[in-house]
Design a protein around this motif. Sequence first.
Motif, PDB file in Angstrom:
ATOM      1  N   PHE A 120       0.841  -1.191   0.000  1.00 32.56           N
ATOM      2  CA  PHE A 120       0.000   0.000   0.000  1.00 32.56           C
ATOM      3  C   PHE A 120       0.884   1.253   0.000  1.00 32.56           C
ATOM      4  CE2 PHE A 120       0.480  -1.700   4.307  1.00 32.56           C
ATOM      5  CZ  PHE A 120       1.070  -0.629   4.989  1.00 32.56           C
ATOM      6  N   SER A 121       0.259   2.392  -0.274  1.00 33.86           N
ATOM      7  CA  SER A 121       0.934   3.685  -0.211  1.00 33.86           C
ATOM      8  C   SER A 121       0.547   4.376   1.084  1.00 33.86           C
ATOM      9  CB  SER A 121       0.539   4.563  -1.404  1.00 33.86           C
ATOM     10  OG  SER A 121       1.000   4.007  -2.614  1.00 33.86           O
ATOM     11  N   GLU A 126       5.944   5.078   5.326  1.00 34.94           N
ATOM     12  CA  GLU A 126       7.155   4.971   4.514  1.00 34.94           C
ATOM     13  C   GLU A 126       8.287   5.793   5.114  1.00 34.94           C
ATOM     14  OE1 GLU A 126      10.144   6.254   1.801  1.00 34.94           O
ATOM     15  OE2 GLU A 126       8.483   7.582   2.359  1.00 34.94           O
ATOM     16  N   GLN A 127       7.987   7.004   5.566  1.00 31.93           N
ATOM     17  CA  GLN A 127       9.023   7.854   6.160  1.00 31.93           C
ATOM     18  C   GLN A 127       9.539   7.267   7.466  1.00 31.93           C
ATOM     19  OE1 GLN A 127       7.092  11.673   6.402  1.00 31.93           O
ATOM     20  NE2 GLN A 127       6.969  11.873   4.168  1.00 31.93           N
ATOM     21  N   ALA A 128       8.630   6.730   8.293  1.00 31.60           N
ATOM     22  CA  ALA A 128       9.052   6.143   9.564  1.00 31.60           C
ATOM     23  C   ALA A 128       9.917   4.908   9.338  1.00 31.60           C
ATOM     24  CB  ALA A 128       7.831   5.788  10.409  1.00 31.60           C
ATOM     25  N   LEU A 129       9.537   4.076   8.370  1.00 30.91           N
ATOM     26  CA  LEU A 129      10.346   2.903   8.056  1.00 30.91           C
ATOM     27  C   LEU A 129      11.709   3.309   7.506  1.00 30.91           C
ATOM     28  CD1 LEU A 129       7.616   0.609   6.467  1.00 30.91           C
ATOM     29  CD2 LEU A 129       8.995   0.031   8.473  1.00 30.91           C
ATOM     30  N   SER A 130      11.751   4.325   6.655  1.00 31.97           N
ATOM     31  CA  SER A 130      13.027   4.769   6.083  1.00 31.97           C
ATOM     32  C   SER A 130      13.961   5.290   7.170  1.00 31.97           C
ATOM     33  CB  SER A 130      12.776   5.845   5.023  1.00 31.97           C
ATOM     34  OG  SER A 130      12.077   5.307   3.913  1.00 31.97           O
ATOM     35  N   ARG A 131      13.420   6.027   8.156  1.00 31.20           N
ATOM     36  CA  ARG A 131      14.251   6.496   9.270  1.00 31.20           C
ATOM     37  C   ARG A 131      14.783   5.317  10.084  1.00 31.20           C
ATOM     38  NH1 ARG A 131      10.175  10.582   9.506  1.00 31.20           N
ATOM     39  NH2 ARG A 131       9.039   9.393  11.096  1.00 31.20           N
ATOM     40  N   ARG A 148      13.113   3.973  16.879  1.00 34.30           N
ATOM     41  CA  ARG A 148      12.664   4.139  15.501  1.00 34.30           C
ATOM     42  C   ARG A 148      11.852   2.940  15.020  1.00 34.30           C
ATOM     43  NH1 ARG A 148      17.388   7.475  12.243  1.00 34.30           N
ATOM     44  NH2 ARG A 148      17.662   9.099  13.827  1.00 34.30           N
ATOM     45  N   LEU A 149      12.170   1.764  15.519  1.00 30.47           N
ATOM     46  CA  LEU A 149      11.364   0.600  15.178  1.00 30.47           C
ATOM     47  C   LEU A 149       9.958   0.741  15.763  1.00 30.47           C
ATOM     48  CD1 LEU A 149      11.036  -2.172  13.922  1.00 30.47           C
ATOM     49  CD2 LEU A 149      12.070  -3.163  15.975  1.00 30.47           C
ATOM     50  N   ALA A 150       9.872   1.178  17.011  1.00 31.93           N
ATOM     51  CA  ALA A 150       8.564   1.399  17.625  1.00 31.93           C
ATOM     52  C   ALA A 150       7.783   2.474  16.874  1.00 31.93           C
ATOM     53  CB  ALA A 150       8.725   1.789  19.091  1.00 31.93           C
ATOM     54  N   ASP A 151       8.463   3.555  16.470  1.00 35.62           N
ATOM     55  CA  ASP A 151       7.798   4.614  15.713  1.00 35.62           C
ATOM     56  C   ASP A 151       7.245   4.075  14.399  1.00 35.62           C
ATOM     57  OD1 ASP A 151       8.342   6.501  17.649  1.00 35.62           O
ATOM     58  OD2 ASP A 151      10.083   7.353  16.600  1.00 35.62           O
ATOM     59  N   ALA A 152       8.030   3.227  13.727  1.00 35.29           N
ATOM     60  CA  ALA A 152       7.574   2.668  12.451  1.00 35.29           C
ATOM     61  C   ALA A 152       6.359   1.769  12.644  1.00 35.29           C
ATOM     62  CB  ALA A 152       8.712   1.895  11.788  1.00 35.29           C
ATOM     63  N   ILE A 153       6.394   0.942  13.678  1.00 37.45           N
ATOM     64  CA  ILE A 153       5.262   0.051  13.936  1.00 37.45           C
ATOM     65  C   ILE A 153       4.020   0.853  14.286  1.00 37.45           C
ATOM     66  CG2 ILE A 153       4.384  -1.741  15.487  1.00 37.45           C
ATOM     67  CD1 ILE A 153       7.233  -2.857  15.582  1.00 37.45           C
ATOM     68  N   LEU A 154       4.179   1.918  15.063  1.00 37.27           N
ATOM     69  CA  LEU A 154       3.043   2.778  15.396  1.00 37.27           C
ATOM     70  C   LEU A 154       2.493   3.458  14.153  1.00 37.27           C
ATOM     71  CD1 LEU A 154       4.305   4.388  18.723  1.00 37.27           C
ATOM     72  CD2 LEU A 154       2.520   2.662  18.453  1.00 37.27           C
ATOM     73  N   ALA A 155       3.364   3.860  13.242  1.00 40.25           N
ATOM     74  CA  ALA A 155       2.907   4.489  12.004  1.00 40.25           C
ATOM     75  C   ALA A 155       2.108   3.517  11.146  1.00 40.25           C
ATOM     76  CB  ALA A 155       4.102   5.022  11.222  1.00 40.25           C
ATOM     77  N   LEU A 156       2.399   2.224  11.287  1.00 41.13           N
ATOM     78  CA  LEU A 156       1.679   1.199  10.534  1.00 41.13           C
ATOM     79  C   LEU A 156       0.369   0.781  11.202  1.00 41.13           C
ATOM     80  CD1 LEU A 156       4.793  -0.976   9.726  1.00 41.13           C
ATOM     81  CD2 LEU A 156       3.285  -0.027   7.981  1.00 41.13           C
TER      82      LEU A 156
END
Length: 279
Positions: A120-121, A126-131, A148-156
């Motif tokens: 998905f878009s 995408e930005q959180a995963l890239s960081r 940053r891993l926690a931030d990415a999971i929260l963004a998802l």
Amino acid sequence: METKRDDWVRYFRAENQPIEAMHAYFRTHRYHPHSHDTYSFGVTERGVQAFRCRGAERASVSGMVIAFNPDDPHDGHAGDAPGFVYRIVHVGPAFVARIFGDALQGGSRQGLPLFRDPVFSDARAEQALSRMFACLFDGGTELERDERLADAILALSQRAGVTRELRTVRESSAARVARAVRAELEDRFASDIDLEALAQSVGCSRYAMYRAFVARYGMAPSDYQRQCRLRAARRLLREGGSLAQAAVQSGFADQSHLTRWFARYFGITPGMYRRSGER
């Protein structure tokens, strides 16, 4: 970094947490159909990544996010001649469930979240995963990595659907057969077992057993047994075993046989995987 023709791979493996990540360019490599016992979150950075997942052909282009649930069967290959660059992280289910529990229900929700769409878009995700990937591959501290891993999971989290344990769907007889076959394969992954013996162990015909298993898990029993062997080999390599030991103890005929299938399933050689722990 190791190359296969003009393909390249970088691999990260945390020693004390269930976290692994890969940064790769693939033009010639084709993944054999497989699944992971982890969640897998990826970002396509360049090109077109084509794969089949959940019964449909998918494509991920630059900036798109990939989210595989544990045991989501999929393959993967370049969608056009120039190939593709992507990063993907594999995270243990318990870690993901804990973060989602905090995000979705104030810590009260139990179980494993399921992602509705495998690709998905989503600019924020995408930005959180890239960081997070930048931290993993460019030498961030362990604290920064976890944040940053926690931030990415929260963004998802907005993409998460129902939880696996909380679903109330009656299991069919075919599903029970498939689950029993899976348990048998996991118990006997290193042993030779033919289709007739496998069918007898679950009390049905070979055809009914095979059809039920493929319908439930998206691959043939032989592919699942090989995957069990490869997962066992990965575990042995993480624990410091040699390639020869990993091959023999996980049920492969020899080291070259392990190396060939390891690369087809995981995109890297077992030697590279063994060397990929934190330094």
